[in-house]
Design a protein around this motif. Structure first.
Motif, PDB file in Angstrom:
ATOM      1  N   SER A   1      19.493  33.947  17.961  1.00  0.00           N
ATOM      2  CA  SER A   1      18.200  33.796  17.602  1.00  0.00           C
ATOM      3  C   SER A   1      18.255  32.431  16.672  1.00  0.00           C
ATOM      4  CB  SER A   1      17.719  34.945  16.739  1.00  0.00           C
ATOM      5  OG  SER A   1      17.874  36.197  17.471  1.00  0.00           O
ATOM      6  N   VAL A   2      17.600  31.755  16.960  1.00  0.00           N
ATOM      7  CA  VAL A   2      17.410  30.184  16.307  1.00  0.00           C
ATOM      8  C   VAL A   2      16.133  29.917  15.562  1.00  0.00           C
ATOM      9  CG1 VAL A   2      18.186  27.684  16.454  1.00  0.00           C
ATOM     10  CG2 VAL A   2      19.299  29.462  17.784  1.00  0.00           C
ATOM     11  N   LEU A   3      16.198  29.861  14.374  1.00  0.00           N
ATOM     12  CA  LEU A   3      14.939  29.111  13.683  1.00  0.00           C
ATOM     13  C   LEU A   3      15.386  27.666  13.242  1.00  0.00           C
ATOM     14  CD1 LEU A   3      15.474  32.548  12.796  1.00  0.00           C
ATOM     15  CD2 LEU A   3      13.317  31.881  11.756  1.00  0.00           C
ATOM     16  N   VAL A   4      14.394  26.903  13.606  1.00  0.00           N
ATOM     17  CA  VAL A   4      14.760  25.233  13.425  1.00  0.00           C
ATOM     18  C   VAL A   4      13.331  24.867  12.483  1.00  0.00           C
ATOM     19  CG1 VAL A   4      15.216  23.271  14.101  1.00  0.00           C
ATOM     20  CG2 VAL A   4      15.954  25.062  15.305  1.00  0.00           C
ATOM     21  N   ILE A   5      13.841  23.973  11.263  1.00  0.00           N
ATOM     22  CA  ILE A   5      12.794  23.441  10.605  1.00  0.00           C
ATOM     23  C   ILE A   5      13.314  22.007  10.979  1.00  0.00           C
ATOM     24  CG2 ILE A   5      11.916  22.656   8.608  1.00  0.00           C
ATOM     25  CD1 ILE A   5      12.494  25.522   7.451  1.00  0.00           C
ATOM     26  N   ALA A   6      12.392  21.107  11.361  1.00  0.00           N
ATOM     27  CA  ALA A   6      12.682  19.795  11.607  1.00  0.00           C
ATOM     28  C   ALA A   6      11.648  18.772  11.496  1.00  0.00           C
ATOM     29  CB  ALA A   6      13.070  19.737  13.253  1.00  0.00           C
TER      30      ALA A   6
ATOM     31  N   ASP B   1      17.580  24.273   8.709  1.00  0.00           N
ATOM     32  CA  ASP B   1      16.452  23.662   7.720  1.00  0.00           C
ATOM     33  C   ASP B   1      16.795  22.294   7.752  1.00  0.00           C
ATOM     34  OD1 ASP B   1      14.689  23.045   6.130  1.00  0.00           O
ATOM     35  OD2 ASP B   1      15.312  24.423   4.503  1.00  0.00           O
ATOM     36  N   GLU B   2      16.180  21.522   8.532  1.00  0.00           N
ATOM     37  CA  GLU B   2      16.588  19.861   8.895  1.00  0.00           C
ATOM     38  C   GLU B   2      17.849  19.619   8.709  1.00  0.00           C
ATOM     39  OE1 GLU B   2      13.781  17.669   6.284  1.00  0.00           O
ATOM     40  OE2 GLU B   2      12.489  19.596   5.936  1.00  0.00           O
TER      41      GLU B   2
ATOM     42  N   MET C   1      23.061  29.867   7.844  1.00  0.00           N
ATOM     43  CA  MET C   1      22.165  29.010   7.245  1.00  0.00           C
ATOM     44  C   MET C   1      22.492  27.425   7.151  1.00  0.00           C
ATOM     45  SD  MET C   1      19.303  29.360   4.045  1.00  0.00           S
ATOM     46  CE  MET C   1      18.852  30.944   4.822  1.00  0.00           C
ATOM     47  N   VAL C   2      22.122  26.339   7.707  1.00  0.00           N
ATOM     48  CA  VAL C   2      22.454  25.186   7.474  1.00  0.00           C
ATOM     49  C   VAL C   2      21.137  24.564   6.849  1.00  0.00           C
ATOM     50  CG1 VAL C   2      23.297  23.063   8.500  1.00  0.00           C
ATOM     51  CG2 VAL C   2      23.970  25.349   9.322  1.00  0.00           C
ATOM     52  N   THR C   3      21.377  23.859   5.553  1.00  0.00           N
ATOM     53  CA  THR C   3      20.290  23.499   4.852  1.00  0.00           C
ATOM     54  C   THR C   3      20.665  22.005   4.818  1.00  0.00           C
ATOM     55  OG1 THR C   3      21.339  23.307   2.766  1.00  0.00           O
ATOM     56  CG2 THR C   3      20.137  25.451   3.330  1.00  0.00           C
ATOM     57  N   GLN C   4      19.375  21.068   4.526  1.00  0.00           N
ATOM     58  CA  GLN C   4      19.341  19.802   4.335  1.00  0.00           C
ATOM     59  C   GLN C   4      20.394  19.154   3.425  1.00  0.00           C
ATOM     60  OE1 GLN C   4      15.508  18.110   3.512  1.00  0.00           O
ATOM     61  NE2 GLN C   4      16.116  16.135   3.482  1.00  0.00           N
ATOM     62  N   ASP C   5      20.431  20.026   2.177  1.00  0.00           N
ATOM     63  CA  ASP C   5      21.280  19.715   1.264  1.00  0.00           C
ATOM     64  C   ASP C   5      22.551  20.525   1.169  1.00  0.00           C
ATOM     65  OD1 ASP C   5      19.410  17.408   0.290  1.00  0.00           O
ATOM     66  OD2 ASP C   5      18.539  19.129  -0.683  1.00  0.00           O
ATOM     67  N   THR C   6      23.693  19.931   1.696  1.00  0.00           N
ATOM     68  CA  THR C   6      24.807  20.503   1.683  1.00  0.00           C
ATOM     69  C   THR C   6      25.626  20.696   0.511  1.00  0.00           C
ATOM     70  OG1 THR C   6      24.909  20.176   4.226  1.00  0.00           O
ATOM     71  CG2 THR C   6      27.029  20.781   3.154  1.00  0.00           C
ATOM     72  N   HIS C   7      25.853  21.875   0.040  1.00  0.00           N
ATOM     73  CA  HIS C   7      26.929  21.899  -1.137  1.00  0.00           C
ATOM     74  C   HIS C   7      28.157  22.159  -0.985  1.00  0.00           C
ATOM     75  CE1 HIS C   7      27.377  22.587  -5.392  1.00  0.00           C
ATOM     76  NE2 HIS C   7      28.244  23.560  -4.982  1.00  0.00           N
ATOM     77  N   LEU C   8      28.942  21.357  -1.298  1.00  0.00           N
ATOM     78  CA  LEU C   8      30.426  21.476  -1.246  1.00  0.00           C
ATOM     79  C   LEU C   8      30.960  21.578  -2.566  1.00  0.00           C
ATOM     80  CD1 LEU C   8      30.935  18.267   1.182  1.00  0.00           C
ATOM     81  CD2 LEU C   8      30.794  20.646   1.578  1.00  0.00           C
ATOM     82  N   PHE C   9      32.052  22.486  -2.490  1.00  0.00           N
ATOM     83  CA  PHE C   9      32.872  22.951  -3.701  1.00  0.00           C
ATOM     84  C   PHE C   9      34.118  22.022  -3.791  1.00  0.00           C
ATOM     85  CE2 PHE C   9      30.510  26.637  -2.118  1.00  0.00           C
ATOM     86  CZ  PHE C   9      29.838  26.922  -3.384  1.00  0.00           C
TER      87      PHE C   9
END
Length: 618
Positions: free
Chosen positions: A566-571, A540-541, A457-465
């Motif tokens: 299998s790709v699911l895209v929100i854009a 996800d965007e 999953m790749v989301t709009q808000d990427t959290h980095l540690f």
């Protein structure tokens, strides 16, 4: 107001303490008992020393001063003084030992509580975090645990010590003179009665104090995270006022709690002076009439005990208030630990079958019966209904299928339910009805960690540690080599900007990657996805924070990444989903149109309006 306020109701104090001390098990329970024994020994030594000093020293001098030579009197006195020194020394050693043991015991118990709290955070479902602020949850780890540290490190053993002193003092007084001791007993009962009323009142405000403190922490954390937005809209004054409201509630609760805490001392001191005055006058009358068997020495010891009888009460009350404060924190901690956890009843797991680099060749599904099912990545939503709040459906009769090599895109205005569909696939929320399957297996039957490992999953808000760039990329696949990380970065076009960083892949990132731009952070998120390649990819965007030129380059990398998956895209950018095999148009949780882009444009319906700008996505 945070939902926590509903949970901060008064509970059974003794039940909370019983649960807290249930952490002392086996050797720890033995050491806890040893602490109590040593505390009693320390108290007994002090009381015994005071008692014997009157009966031995003064009484010996009274009886023998005129009958025996001075050398014999001094010899007897030296022996008695030596014994008193030994008694007091043993008391000091006992005191040091129980304090050291209690500190170590406390740290072990609190270590276990903190471990349980962190484990609970990992097991609590996402809806809990939707209802509670991060600052509130952090309070469990900080202020509530700190209250337990103070109480258990210092107060528990001292409560035992104070009680021992009170009991020992009363016993000693009765041994000296029964009738005189009744005077002290009356004052002690008055102190106990006042202490009970005062502690009951203080406990109420200690709980309010913990609640108010949690609210302040939540407010501070929220404003620090949103400081740029606050400054951009010049809302500093409004932010300050909201903080002051919470701070004022905290101040009032603390003020009342500490008022009742400190009220004990002047009351006890006043009662103590009155007790001493009455006891001294009556004691002198008893001595004059020869009603004290041990004479002047007995009266001397008696008055010493009367004078110090208030000290254990002051000590006991101070530490009791600390225990009450800790019980408020413990109630909140245990309430959190008792929260309902994510349901994880699935028995189907990912099973490693080879060391192949390809995820689908490396793993398969394994049922409890030992049956192995090929890992393909076929996702099916079958008449799915979902609501965050009962009675208010967000998704209605959602049905679609995604199989390897197929790209499905979701479009619609904000609030249409696009991201919710993705959340349901990852089982962040349970569905109301219908069915979601992965390779023909109901996702509720798949073990939770296995299900989420099989999704990328790749989301709009990427959290980095906090850590290096390569550690953040490697987060999804810990055993990845530096070569694999670089290859993944090149495929996502992140290698270019990473190479320009001060230390390249070893550059440290802090504060959720604050030293990177939004676009760079999102590129790292895409790089993670290209490193771990399960058969289902969710975007996800994923390119919302990237400029058009970078988006074009990334799109080329994503094409290779999406191949046979299998790709699911929100854009929100419709230009990025022109090649989708199926576009689902959602409106208020319902699929109103579906098909390829050219088919939907011919319909001149909702998608056509979005594509031509007649209707906004936002």
């Amino acid at each position: 107001m945070p939902a926590m306020l509903n949970r901060a109701r008064p509970k059974n104090f003794f039940q909370t303490m019983r649960r807290l001390f249930s952490y002392f098990k086996g050797p720890q329970l033995f050491l806890l008992i040893l602490v109590c024994v040593l505390a009693v020994c320390s108290s007994a030594c002090n009381i015994l020393g005071t008692y014997l000093s009157g009966n031995w020293v003064i009484h010996t001098l009274e009886e023998n001063l005129d009958l025996l030579p001075l050398e014999e009197n001094l010899s007897t006195l030296y022996k008695q003084c030596g014994l008193l020194v030994g008694i007091y020394l043993f008391g000091v050693i006992s005191n040091v030992l129980y304090m050291q043991i209690m500190v170590r015991l406390t740290q072990k118990v609190l270590y276990q509580i903190r471990k349980e709290l962190m484990a609970k955070v990992q097991r609590i479902p996402i809806p809990y975090f939707d209802r509670h602020t991060h600052g509130e949850i952090m309070t469990y780890f900080t202020n509530d645990v700190d209250a337990l540290v103070m109480a258990m490190n210092d107060s528990f053993a001292n409560i035992v010590l104070s009680l021992s002193n009170i009991v020992g003092t009363i016993v000693s007084l009765f041994l000296i003179n029964f009738y005189l001791s009744l005077i002290v007993v009356v004052f002690i009962l008055l102190m106990f009665f006042f202490m009970f009323l005062d502690s009951h009142k203080a406990q109420k405000y200690f709980k309010s104090q913990q609640v108010a403190l949690s609210e302040v922490n939540a407010r501070v954390e929220e404003d620090i995270l949103g400081v740029k937005v606050i400054k951009a809209f010049s809302h500093e004054e409004e932010s300050r006022k909201r903080f002051l409201q919470g701070n004022e509630s905290w101040r009032k609760a603390s003020e009342k709690a500490f008022f009742f805490t400190q009220l004990n001392i002047p009351i006890f001191v006043s009662l103590s002076y009155l007790n001493f005055s009455v006891s001294a006058v009556v004691g002198a009358i008893f001595l004059a009439n020869g009603w004290i068997a041990t004479g002047l020495g007995g009266l001397s010891s008696y008055l010493v005990f009367v004078r110090t009888s208030c000290q254990p009460f002051n000590f006991f009350t101070q530490h009791l208030n600390s225990i009450l404060s800790a019980s408020a924190g413990a109630e909140r901690i245990f309430s959190f630990l008792d929260e309902k956890e994510e349901e994880n009843l699935g028995k189907v797991e990912l099973f490693k079958i080879s060391d192949e680099e390809d995820f689908q060749k490396r793993y398969c599904w394994k049922t409890p019966e030992g049956e192995r099912i090929l890992l393909e990545g076929r996702i099916v939503f079958d008449k799915v209904h979902f609501s965050y709040v009962p009675g208010k459906e967000i998704l209605k009769d959602i049905s679609f299928e995604v199989h390897p090599g197929k790209k499905v895109a979701f479009v619609g205005t904000t609030g249409a339910g696009k991201t919710t569909i993705i959340s349901l696939l990852a089982r962040f929320y349970p569905i109301d009805s219908g069915k979601i399957t992965y390779d023909g297996i109901d996702i509720r039957d798949i073990e939770l960690s296995s299900l989420r490992r099989a999704l990328s999953m790749v989301t709009q808000d990427t959290h980095l540690f906090t850590g290096t760039v390569k550690d953040n990329i490697r987060y999804v696949r810990r055993h990845s080599t530096d070569e694999e990380i670089k290859k993944a970065s090149e495929s996502s076009h992140a290698d270019s900007f990473i190479s320009r960083l001060p230390e390249g892949y070893d550059t440290m990132l802090y504060d959720d990657g604050a030293n990177l731009s939004e676009g760079q952070r999102q590129l790292l998120g895409l790089t993670r996805a290209s490193l771990n390649k399960p058969p289902v990819l969710i975007l996800d965007e994923a390119t919302s924070n990237i400029d058009t030129r970078s988006e074009k380059l990334i799109h080329e990398g994503l094409m290779a990444l999406m191949k046979q998956r299998s790709v699911l895209v929100i854009a929100h950018r419709l230009s990025t989903i022109g090649d989708a095999d199926e576009i689902l148009v959602l409106d208020h949780g319902t699929i109103i149109e579906r098909g390829r882009q050219e088919e939907l444009l011919k319909l001149k319906g909702a998608y056509y309006d979005l594509y031509t700008g007649r209707k906004e996505l936002f």
